[in-house]
Design a protein around this motif. Sequence first.
Motif, short mmCIF file in Angstrom:
data_model
loop_
_atom_site.label_atom_id
_atom_site.label_comp_id
_atom_site.label_asym_id
_atom_site.label_seq_id
_atom_site.Cartn_x
_atom_site.Cartn_y
_atom_site.Cartn_z
N ALA A 166 0.74 -1.22 -0.12
CA ALA A 166 0.10 0.07 0.01
C ALA A 166 0.58 1.19 0.03
O ALA A 166 1.85 1.20 0.76
CB ALA A 166 -0.93 0.03 1.09
N PRO A 167 0.41 2.32 -0.55
CA PRO A 167 1.31 3.69 -0.76
C PRO A 167 1.69 4.01 0.54
O PRO A 167 2.79 4.43 0.99
CB PRO A 167 0.40 4.40 -1.25
N TRP A 168 0.91 4.20 1.59
CA TRP A 168 1.07 4.51 2.85
C TRP A 168 2.00 3.74 3.63
O TRP A 168 2.97 4.27 4.28
CB TRP A 168 -0.16 4.72 3.64
N ARG A 169 2.13 2.37 3.22
CA ARG A 169 3.19 1.46 3.98
C ARG A 169 4.67 1.70 3.30
O ARG A 169 5.47 1.64 3.87
CB ARG A 169 2.75 -0.04 3.58
N LYS A 170 4.56 2.14 2.06
CA LYS A 170 5.64 2.51 1.19
C LYS A 170 6.22 3.59 1.83
O LYS A 170 7.73 3.82 2.11
CB LYS A 170 5.77 2.66 -0.17
N ARG A 171 5.61 4.79 1.99
CA ARG A 171 5.95 6.07 2.72
C ARG A 171 6.63 5.70 4.18
O ARG A 171 7.43 6.17 4.32
CB ARG A 171 4.92 7.04 2.73
N LEU A 172 5.87 4.93 5.09
CA LEU A 172 6.33 4.48 6.27
C LEU A 172 7.60 3.82 6.31
O LEU A 172 8.69 3.99 7.00
CB LEU A 172 5.34 3.72 7.04
N PHE A 173 7.73 2.94 5.45
CA PHE A 173 8.85 1.98 5.08
C PHE A 173 10.20 3.05 4.79
O PHE A 173 11.22 2.70 5.34
CB PHE A 173 8.55 0.80 4.28
N ILE A 174 10.04 3.91 3.89
CA ILE A 174 11.05 4.73 3.56
C ILE A 174 11.58 5.59 4.39
O ILE A 174 12.78 6.06 4.91
CB ILE A 174 10.76 5.26 2.01
N ALA A 175 10.42 6.20 5.38
CA ALA A 175 10.74 7.03 6.34
C ALA A 175 11.57 6.35 7.46
O ALA A 175 12.38 6.98 7.76
CB ALA A 175 9.31 7.57 6.78
N THR A 176 11.14 5.30 7.61
CA THR A 176 12.04 4.70 8.83
C THR A 176 13.46 4.23 8.44
O THR A 176 14.30 4.11 9.17
CB THR A 176 11.27 3.26 9.22
N SER A 177 13.51 4.02 7.12
CA SER A 177 14.84 3.86 6.61
C SER A 177 16.00 5.04 6.99
O SER A 177 17.10 4.80 7.09
CB SER A 177 15.01 3.37 5.15
N TYR A 178 15.43 6.19 6.98
CA TYR A 178 16.32 7.46 7.18
C TYR A 178 16.68 7.42 8.73
O TYR A 178 17.54 8.31 9.19
CB TYR A 178 15.57 8.71 6.93
#
Length: 137
Positions: free
Chosen positions: A100-112
């Motif tokens: 899901a798009p919101w999960r992608k955004r969350l996953f990418i945000a946590t990588s930072y």
Amino acid sequence: MRANVEHNHVRHEHVVILALKTEPVPRVPADRRVVVDDLGYADDGIIHVTARFGYMETPDVPGTLALLDPSATEGPLRLDETSYFLSKMELRRGTAPTMAPWRKRLFIATSYITADAAEYFGLPRDRTVIMGSHIEV
């Protein structure tokens, strides 16, 4: 190593490819810490080392390399002159419907919010090169 050779047109005299493994024990004894893997060529200057750490330990790469026997590394390593190369993956949001798009955004945000790899591994800043690439999620 390939990127360094392509960019600088040189291969270092000694190349150590280091694999770090976290074992499911709190601490790994010093006598089981490092294993030099046989790559099949005894005089090419390239060695592969596997270093094992327990989940309660913080990896100290220079300290681990100091444990290596010079006869197993095709000669002594000059650790005071060693250059370290790290890879860093940057995540980008792709169009593939993998999640899901919101999960992608969350996953990418946590990588930072990951720890600085050079600091975590105890590498000297002035001799560490970080090379990056991109992955779409």
